[in-house]
Design a protein around this motif. Structure first.
Motif, mmCIF file in Angstrom:
data_model
loop_
_atom_site.group_PDB
_atom_site.id
_atom_site.type_symbol
_atom_site.label_atom_id
_atom_site.label_comp_id
_atom_site.label_asym_id
_atom_site.label_seq_id
_atom_site.Cartn_x
_atom_site.Cartn_y
_atom_site.Cartn_z
ATOM 1 N N PRO A 49 0.790 -1.233 0.000
ATOM 2 C CA PRO A 49 0.000 0.000 0.000
ATOM 3 C C PRO A 49 0.819 1.278 0.000
ATOM 4 O O PRO A 49 0.320 2.327 -0.397
ATOM 5 C CB PRO A 49 -0.828 -0.121 1.292
ATOM 6 N N LEU A 50 2.064 1.235 0.432
ATOM 7 C CA LEU A 50 2.892 2.437 0.478
ATOM 8 C C LEU A 50 3.893 2.515 -0.667
ATOM 9 O O LEU A 50 4.739 3.405 -0.692
ATOM 10 C CB LEU A 50 3.635 2.512 1.826
ATOM 11 N N SER A 51 3.780 1.590 -1.622
ATOM 12 C CA SER A 51 4.730 1.576 -2.736
ATOM 13 C C SER A 51 4.499 2.766 -3.674
ATOM 14 O O SER A 51 3.356 3.085 -4.027
ATOM 15 C CB SER A 51 4.578 0.278 -3.536
ATOM 16 N N SER A 106 -0.573 7.953 -0.745
ATOM 17 C CA SER A 106 -0.484 7.385 0.611
ATOM 18 C C SER A 106 0.153 8.340 1.620
ATOM 19 O O SER A 106 0.370 7.955 2.774
ATOM 20 C CB SER A 106 0.322 6.076 0.585
ATOM 21 N N ALA A 107 0.427 9.580 1.216
ATOM 22 C CA ALA A 107 1.095 10.515 2.123
ATOM 23 C C ALA A 107 0.245 10.845 3.342
ATOM 24 O O ALA A 107 0.778 11.252 4.382
ATOM 25 C CB ALA A 107 1.458 11.803 1.381
ATOM 26 N N TYR A 108 -1.092 10.651 3.222
ATOM 27 C CA TYR A 108 -1.948 10.964 4.367
ATOM 28 C C TYR A 108 -1.651 10.056 5.559
ATOM 29 O O TYR A 108 -1.998 10.380 6.705
ATOM 30 C CB TYR A 108 -3.426 10.876 3.982
ATOM 31 N N VAL A 109 -1.004 8.912 5.310
ATOM 32 C CA VAL A 109 -0.589 8.048 6.423
ATOM 33 C C VAL A 109 0.440 8.786 7.277
ATOM 34 O O VAL A 109 0.366 8.772 8.513
ATOM 35 C CB VAL A 109 -0.009 6.727 5.882
ATOM 36 N N LEU A 120 -6.389 9.471 18.219
ATOM 37 C CA LEU A 120 -6.376 10.583 17.268
ATOM 38 C C LEU A 120 -5.807 10.148 15.920
ATOM 39 O O LEU A 120 -6.251 10.624 14.875
ATOM 40 C CB LEU A 120 -5.568 11.748 17.822
ATOM 41 N N TYR A 121 -4.823 9.245 15.955
ATOM 42 C CA TYR A 121 -4.231 8.765 14.706
ATOM 43 C C TYR A 121 -5.278 8.086 13.827
ATOM 44 O O TYR A 121 -5.381 8.366 12.628
ATOM 45 C CB TYR A 121 -3.091 7.788 14.989
ATOM 46 N N TYR A 125 -6.400 9.500 10.323
ATOM 47 C CA TYR A 125 -6.141 8.661 9.154
ATOM 48 C C TYR A 125 -7.381 8.567 8.264
ATOM 49 O O TYR A 125 -7.301 8.732 7.033
ATOM 50 C CB TYR A 125 -5.713 7.269 9.607
ATOM 51 N N LYS A 126 -8.528 8.318 8.883
ATOM 52 C CA LYS A 126 -9.753 8.167 8.095
ATOM 53 C C LYS A 126 -10.212 9.495 7.504
ATOM 54 O O LYS A 126 -10.678 9.552 6.359
ATOM 55 C CB LYS A 126 -10.858 7.546 8.956
#
Length: 330
Positions: A49-51, A106-109, A120-121, A125-126
């Motif tokens: 997912p982060l590729s 995926s930068a929002y991660v 809060l994470y 995230y959502k």
């Protein structure tokens, strides 16, 4: 309402060709079979997912589906000119690049990880996963509109119009009993409400309805970029590009309004189906029919507000029905 139904019939008379629609259905069936047999999205693209390669994979999948459907459409409508039209290529490639980047973003991660407290994470995230389209879709399309679009007729259907509102209200009303029935099913309650197992209000020391409202607003926003790019950019925006090379016979037909000449609805729904490949098969198939109706309505009304009304309305009705089940006597 009669005017809108007349427009829909006029578009179908202009665009529908049995062989074209049949071959397009076979093309979609082939794409669906490949995806659900080999788990293309869930098993390959989403495996990492982060590729940074995820947008490239998405671009390849979307472009194959979309241009394959457009090739069929151009053959049956005798429009080889579109493949020699630089505006067609520029417009569609902008859409493909923008949406592929959005799908693989995926930068929002990392944004969410700035909150050390897990409560809060998870919430951030959502929320960020629903809001990042502001910079990944809306901003790029806005820049394209300002600097490259030669048809300044409104920002791809975002100008509100009253035409068709009754039809959209009726369509949404038809969904109410379906959603109410579904809300009593166990599999529905396993997925909804999407706001669950989150307690950011405890950390922020505010009433829970405030954090729930913030989440639901972000959840509703996530449907805006979908309508903007598929019904706005790829239907309303691209229709002006296709009109420049339309055959004289199509242009002069008195039975077909100029804005309803055979257009890009059919190729759009093929691509639209592929963005549902990570979801249940039934949802992917139903997206074809829903996407077609919304595409023709957008072409007729020159507005995407009806599609937004239905999409967001259904999403919030499903959330509300699931929340209601929490207070329903067992």
């Amino acid at each position: 309402m009669r005017e809108l139904l007349r427009d829909i019939r006029a578009y179908l008379r202009a665009d529908f060709k049995p062989a074209l629609y049949g071959l397009t259905a076979l093309w979609v069936a082939f794409l669906i079979t490949i995806n659900y047999t080999f788990h293309l999205e869930n098993g390959i693209i989403d495996r990492q997912p982060l590729s940074p390669w995820r947008p490239v994979w998405y671009f390849g999948m979307y472009a194959t589906a979309y241009y394959g459907a457009f090739w069929l459409w151009s053959r049956f409508h005798h429009r080889p000119d579109i493949w020699r039209n630089p505006r067609f290529w520029f417009h569609t490639l902008v859409a493909l690049v923008v949406y592929a980047y959005y799908a693989g973003f995926s930068a929002y991660v990392d944004w969410a990880q700035r909150f050390s407290d897990y409560r809060l994470y998870l919430y951030a995230y959502k929320v960020f996963s629903n809001l990042h389209s502001v910079v990944t879709i809306v901003l790029p399309l806005g820049l394209y509109y300002l600097f490259f679009d030669k048809n300044r007729t409104g920002f791809y259907g975002l100008k509100p119009k009253r035409k068709g509102l009754l039809v959209y209200l009726m369509l949404l009303g038809l969904m109410v009993p379906v959603i109410l029935f579904a809300s009593f099913q166990p599999d529905f309650l396993e997925a909804y409400p999407t706001y669950r197992n989150m307690t950011p209000h405890e950390v922020l020391n505010v009433p829970e309805w405030i954090t729930a409202l913030g989440y639901e607003l972000a959840y509703g926003w996530d449907f805006v970029p979908t309508e903007l790019i598929f019904r706005g950019f790829l239907v309303i925006g691209l229709s002006y590009v296709l009109r420049t090379g339309a055959s004289q016979a199509d242009k002069s037909s008195p039975a077909i309004p100029s804005l309803l000449q055979p257009g890009p609805v059919l190729p759009m729904i093929v691509w639209y189906a592929t963005i549902h490949f990570g979801r249940p098969l039934g949802e992917t198939v139903s997206s074809l029919f829903g996407g077609y109706i919304l595409g023709v309505l957008a072409l007729s009304t020159r507005s995407i507000w009806g599609g937004l009304f239905i999409h967001i309305g259904i999403a919030w009705l499903m959330e509300a029905a699931a929340f209601g089940q929490q207070f329903w006597p067992k």
